[in-house]
Design a protein around this motif. Structure first.
Motif, PDB file in Angstrom:
ATOM      1  N   HIS A 135       0.849  -1.294   0.045  1.00  0.00           N
ATOM      2  CA  HIS A 135      -0.026   0.157  -0.013  1.00  0.00           C
ATOM      3  C   HIS A 135       0.747   1.324   0.112  1.00  0.00           C
ATOM      4  O   HIS A 135       0.643   2.261  -0.563  1.00  0.00           O
ATOM      5  N   GLN A 136       1.946   1.149   0.827  1.00  0.00           N
ATOM      6  CA  GLN A 136       2.776   2.457   0.744  1.00  0.00           C
ATOM      7  C   GLN A 136       3.543   2.693  -0.724  1.00  0.00           C
ATOM      8  O   GLN A 136       3.627   3.858  -0.966  1.00  0.00           O
ATOM      9  N   LEU A 137       3.968   1.563  -1.393  1.00  0.00           N
ATOM     10  CA  LEU A 137       4.442   1.697  -2.643  1.00  0.00           C
ATOM     11  C   LEU A 137       3.701   2.051  -3.698  1.00  0.00           C
ATOM     12  O   LEU A 137       3.767   2.688  -4.753  1.00  0.00           O
ATOM     13  N   ARG A 138       2.324   1.918  -3.483  1.00  0.00           N
ATOM     14  CA  ARG A 138       1.235   2.082  -4.428  1.00  0.00           C
ATOM     15  C   ARG A 138       1.113   3.529  -4.666  1.00  0.00           C
ATOM     16  O   ARG A 138       0.878   4.292  -3.682  1.00  0.00           O
ATOM     17  N   ARG A 139       0.773   3.893  -5.871  1.00  0.00           N
ATOM     18  CA  ARG A 139       0.555   5.374  -6.283  1.00  0.00           C
ATOM     19  C   ARG A 139      -0.739   5.386  -6.469  1.00  0.00           C
ATOM     20  O   ARG A 139      -1.528   4.728  -6.927  1.00  0.00           O
ATOM     21  N   GLY A 140      -1.420   6.381  -6.130  1.00  0.00           N
ATOM     22  CA  GLY A 140      -2.673   6.731  -5.968  1.00  0.00           C
ATOM     23  C   GLY A 140      -3.350   7.219  -4.707  1.00  0.00           C
ATOM     24  O   GLY A 140      -2.543   7.631  -3.688  1.00  0.00           O
ATOM     25  N   PRO A 141      -4.761   7.698  -4.652  1.00  0.00           N
ATOM     26  CA  PRO A 141      -5.356   8.445  -3.647  1.00  0.00           C
ATOM     27  C   PRO A 141      -5.271   7.702  -2.249  1.00  0.00           C
ATOM     28  O   PRO A 141      -5.323   6.224  -2.381  1.00  0.00           O
ATOM     29  N   ALA A 142      -5.033   8.361  -1.369  1.00  0.00           N
ATOM     30  CA  ALA A 142      -5.193   7.287   0.159  1.00  0.00           C
ATOM     31  C   ALA A 142      -6.683   6.577   0.172  1.00  0.00           C
ATOM     32  O   ALA A 142      -7.640   7.107  -0.160  1.00  0.00           O
ATOM     33  N   VAL A 143      -6.517   5.408   0.626  1.00  0.00           N
ATOM     34  CA  VAL A 143      -7.546   4.665   0.762  1.00  0.00           C
ATOM     35  C   VAL A 143      -7.485   3.838   2.382  1.00  0.00           C
ATOM     36  O   VAL A 143      -8.492   3.397   2.730  1.00  0.00           O
ATOM     37  N   LEU A 144      -6.448   4.196   3.028  1.00  0.00           N
ATOM     38  CA  LEU A 144      -6.211   3.733   4.413  1.00  0.00           C
ATOM     39  C   LEU A 144      -6.260   4.952   5.377  1.00  0.00           C
ATOM     40  O   LEU A 144      -5.865   5.884   4.954  1.00  0.00           O
ATOM     41  N   ASP A 145      -6.754   4.612   6.390  1.00  0.00           N
ATOM     42  CA  ASP A 145      -7.004   5.650   7.406  1.00  0.00           C
ATOM     43  C   ASP A 145      -6.906   5.022   8.860  1.00  0.00           C
ATOM     44  O   ASP A 145      -7.011   3.927   8.922  1.00  0.00           O
ATOM     45  N   ALA A 146      -6.013   5.766   9.844  1.00  0.00           N
ATOM     46  CA  ALA A 146      -6.234   5.502  11.158  1.00  0.00           C
ATOM     47  C   ALA A 146      -5.605   6.849  11.971  1.00  0.00           C
ATOM     48  O   ALA A 146      -5.125   7.710  11.458  1.00  0.00           O
ATOM     49  N   PRO A 147      -5.973   6.932  13.276  1.00  0.00           N
ATOM     50  CA  PRO A 147      -5.606   8.214  13.901  1.00  0.00           C
ATOM     51  C   PRO A 147      -4.288   8.210  14.224  1.00  0.00           C
ATOM     52  O   PRO A 147      -3.413   7.111  14.257  1.00  0.00           O
ATOM     53  N   PRO A 148      -3.666   9.370  14.499  1.00  0.00           N
ATOM     54  CA  PRO A 148      -2.229   9.428  14.737  1.00  0.00           C
ATOM     55  C   PRO A 148      -2.032   8.999  16.340  1.00  0.00           C
ATOM     56  O   PRO A 148      -3.003   9.134  16.856  1.00  0.00           O
ATOM     57  N   PRO A 149      -0.707   8.551  16.637  1.00  0.00           N
ATOM     58  CA  PRO A 149      -0.422   8.379  17.974  1.00  0.00           C
ATOM     59  C   PRO A 149      -0.491   9.568  18.734  1.00  0.00           C
ATOM     60  O   PRO A 149      -0.503  10.484  18.245  1.00  0.00           O
ATOM     61  N   SER A 150      -0.534   9.297  20.045  1.00  0.00           N
ATOM     62  CA  SER A 150      -0.647  10.524  21.034  1.00  0.00           C
ATOM     63  C   SER A 150       0.791  10.985  21.210  1.00  0.00           C
ATOM     64  O   SER A 150       1.912  10.283  21.137  1.00  0.00           O
ATOM     65  N   PRO A 151       1.036  12.102  21.318  1.00  0.00           N
ATOM     66  CA  PRO A 151       2.351  12.620  21.690  1.00  0.00           C
ATOM     67  C   PRO A 151       2.956  12.225  22.856  1.00  0.00           C
ATOM     68  O   PRO A 151       2.236  12.099  23.641  1.00  0.00           O
ATOM     69  N   PRO A 152       4.331  12.166  23.013  1.00  0.00           N
ATOM     70  CA  PRO A 152       4.774  11.603  24.369  1.00  0.00           C
ATOM     71  C   PRO A 152       4.700  12.597  25.620  1.00  0.00           C
ATOM     72  O   PRO A 152       4.580  12.291  26.441  1.00  0.00           O
ATOM     73  N   GLY A 153       4.713  13.848  25.307  1.00  0.00           N
ATOM     74  CA  GLY A 153       4.554  15.037  26.198  1.00  0.00           C
ATOM     75  C   GLY A 153       5.742  15.286  26.984  1.00  0.00           C
ATOM     76  O   GLY A 153       6.473  14.525  27.444  1.00  0.00           O
ATOM     77  N   GLY A 154       6.213  16.605  26.796  1.00  0.00           N
ATOM     78  CA  GLY A 154       7.084  17.057  27.729  1.00  0.00           C
ATOM     79  C   GLY A 154       8.790  16.838  27.592  1.00  0.00           C
ATOM     80  O   GLY A 154       9.593  16.778  28.226  1.00  0.00           O
ATOM     81  N   ARG A 155       8.878  16.425  25.902  1.00  0.00           N
ATOM     82  CA  ARG A 155      10.214  16.205  25.607  1.00  0.00           C
ATOM     83  C   ARG A 155      10.590  16.902  24.429  1.00  0.00           C
ATOM     84  O   ARG A 155       9.646  16.968  23.327  1.00  0.00           O
ATOM     85  N   ASP A 156      11.611  17.444  24.422  1.00  0.00           N
ATOM     86  CA  ASP A 156      12.163  18.032  23.177  1.00  0.00           C
ATOM     87  C   ASP A 156      12.662  16.858  22.250  1.00  0.00           C
ATOM     88  O   ASP A 156      12.887  15.810  22.524  1.00  0.00           O
ATOM     89  N   VAL A 157      12.660  17.385  20.895  1.00  0.00           N
ATOM     90  CA  VAL A 157      12.989  16.325  19.757  1.00  0.00           C
ATOM     91  C   VAL A 157      14.546  16.317  19.918  1.00  0.00           C
ATOM     92  O   VAL A 157      15.262  17.334  19.594  1.00  0.00           O
ATOM     93  N   PRO A 158      14.881  15.109  20.027  1.00  0.00           N
ATOM     94  CA  PRO A 158      16.563  15.075  20.303  1.00  0.00           C
ATOM     95  C   PRO A 158      17.043  15.086  18.840  1.00  0.00           C
ATOM     96  O   PRO A 158      16.603  14.710  17.820  1.00  0.00           O
ATOM     97  N   SER A 159      18.476  15.853  18.919  1.00  0.00           N
ATOM     98  CA  SER A 159      18.987  16.068  17.730  1.00  0.00           C
ATOM     99  C   SER A 159      20.279  14.832  17.672  1.00  0.00           C
ATOM    100  O   SER A 159      20.666  14.346  18.528  1.00  0.00           O
ATOM    101  N   ALA A 160      20.921  14.999  16.633  1.00  0.00           N
ATOM    102  CA  ALA A 160      22.167  14.192  16.299  1.00  0.00           C
ATOM    103  C   ALA A 160      23.196  14.553  17.194  1.00  0.00           C
ATOM    104  O   ALA A 160      23.936  13.951  17.773  1.00  0.00           O
ATOM    105  N   VAL A 161      23.395  15.757  17.211  1.00  0.00           N
ATOM    106  CA  VAL A 161      24.469  16.370  18.239  1.00  0.00           C
ATOM    107  C   VAL A 161      24.075  16.458  19.734  1.00  0.00           C
ATOM    108  O   VAL A 161      25.074  16.239  20.557  1.00  0.00           O
ATOM    109  N   ASP A 162      22.976  16.553  20.099  1.00  0.00           N
ATOM    110  CA  ASP A 162      22.328  16.639  21.451  1.00  0.00           C
ATOM    111  C   ASP A 162      22.258  15.054  21.997  1.00  0.00           C
ATOM    112  O   ASP A 162      21.089  14.755  22.062  1.00  0.00           O
TER     113      ASP A 162
END
Length: 436
Positions: A135-162
């Motif tokens: 399905h991910q490789l398929r070209r065409g309009p979206a046919v699958l749907d699902a809610p997004p995961p909940s955010p973890p809360g309270g953490r910054d996005v870690p970088s490669a340097v940090d």
């Protein structure tokens, strides 16, 4: 088995017959091949081997033998059309449930602990994840749907340097030196390559507490990581050059932004999610650029299972229970990885998170059998893939089902593969002063 079948039907009911018959990538089968292959394996293992019944459609065995026909050739085969494949699935399942109702509890290794039924359920879920990748490789309009995961809360996005992608210190989490029990001899549904349990002595090492994020990986790209041969193995650099790799699969630049295509939707690459759709060579190059390395398979499993406080080896990072929605992102509940740092309830004793679910994690190890390995119930499940050609992945992804995802479960693929839901985390050796 019912959960797997519901997922198989949902992944195919959303497309018309032409889309199910199409080959959306030469790396993948037409979806209607997967449907009938699932039915054929259930016919072979539950009706014939377990139930002692005659083949329901024995003439289909050669057609749906995965070793006889490479994926690129399958569209040319006289495959069952989607309606016929669904009918085959239903016919086999009706008899399989009769076998299940009367199956002995033991006596034959196939029945011990319900192994053969667990094997079939896992096989279907593995193909469901493969179909999700199609399905991910398929070209065409979206046919699958699902809610997004909940955010973890309270953490910054870690970088490669940090913290080299860490969130709890400059080197991540320390996994102490010492022996642990790798693999299993007790889990009744463990597959042959997970067996037998054996002791492995692992030196102390540092491990990223979360998978490498998109934000961290973009730093590698911005620093010229794809243009610098010194970060790549000779084979990796040759593949990068020949394949024209410049970023993870499905990414493209739009001015100053990175965009990605995800199940028919184009969106900005979310910096907080684990990087996805990278091959082993890319993961290895990033780790070298970051002054790190990929963890070995034994290191990964020790981090996921070993409890230094008690000396016990756990079934899963959090204990003996199967994964639920609070411990891991599994089962296609979401069509994307959760942000790094999510699922604190699924943390391992060492403090690492998201070792199960979200993204398959490349390891440094080749796929081989454990000491005392015995092929069961057939060589083609694992043994024919042993050797330096395949690298081990661990931990499952958001597209893996909990029945086919545990801390001993082993996946493997060629180091060039990117269509799978794979990411990684990095490690480094602990210095003597750090290991005490």
């Amino acid at each position: 088995m019912e959960r797997a079948r519901a997922r198989t039907l949902a992944l195919t009911a959303c497309l018309d017959a032409a889309e199910l018959a199409a080959q959306h990538s030469p790396l993948m089968s037409p979806l209607m091949w997967d449907m009938a292959h699932i039915a054929n394996q259930e016919d072979i293992w539950l009706l014939r081997q377990a139930g002692g019944r005659p083949a329901l459609r024995g003439e289909l065995d050669p057609l749906y033998d995965a070793f006889r026909h490479p994926r690129a050739d399958r569209p040319q085969l006289p495959l069952l059309d989607p309606d016929a494949a669904r009918g085959y699935l239903a016919q086999v399942r009706a008899q399989a449930l009769e076998v299940l109702a009367t199956a002995p509890a033991g006596g034959d290794p196939l029945f011990e602990g319900g192994f053969v039924f667990g094997m079939v359920a896992q096989h279907e879920q593995q193909h469901d994840e493969t179909m999700l990748a199609t399905h991910q490789l398929r070209r065409g309009p979206a046919v699958l749907d699902a809610p997004p995961p909940s955010p973890p809360g309270g953490r910054d996005v870690p970088s490669a340097v940090d913290g080299m992608n860490g969130v709890d210190g400059a080197d991540g989490v320390l996994v102490p030196a010492g022996p642990f029990t790798m693999g299993t001899s007790a889990d009744p549904w463990a597959l042959d390559n997970e067996r037998p349990a054996h002791t492995v002595d692992v030196p102390a090492f540092w491990l990223d507490p979360v998978p490498v994020s998109n934000a961290a990986y973009q730093e590698f790209i911005a620093d010229g990581g794809y243009a610098e041969p010194r970060w790549w193995t000779a084979a990796g650099w040759e593949h990068r050059r020949r394949a024209g790799l410049e970023a993870p699969q499905f990414w493209h630049r739009d001015g100053g932004r990175w965009l990605r295509r995800r199940f028919g939707v184009t969106e900005e690459v979310p910096p907080e999610e684990p990087v996805l759709h990278v091959c082993w060579y890319e993961a290895d190059a990033y780790a070298r650029w970051a002054g790190r390395r990929l963890p070995s398979e034994a290191e990964w499993e020790k981090a996921a299972r070993h409890d230094p406080a008690t000396g016990r080896t756990l079934r899963n990072p959090w204990g003996a229970a199967d994964a639920g929605p609070h411990e891991a992102n599994l089962g296609q509940r979401h069509l994307r990885p959760a942000p790094v740092g999510s699922y604190p309830a699924g943390s391992a004793p060492c403090g690492a998170r998201q070792l199960l679910g979200d993204v398959w994690e490349w390891t440094a190890s080749d796929f081989t059998g454990y000491p005392g390995f015995r092929a069961f119930p057939y060589r083609e499940y694992s043994e024919v893939f042993f050797g330096p050609g395949h690298k081990v992945l661990r931990g499952g992804s958001f597209g893996s089902d909990e029945v086919a995802c545990r801390a001993t479960f082993r996946n493997w693929d060629l180091p060039v593969r990117r269509q799978i839901f794979a990411g990684f985390r990095t490690a480094r050796d602990a210095r003597p002063a750090e290991a005490v």
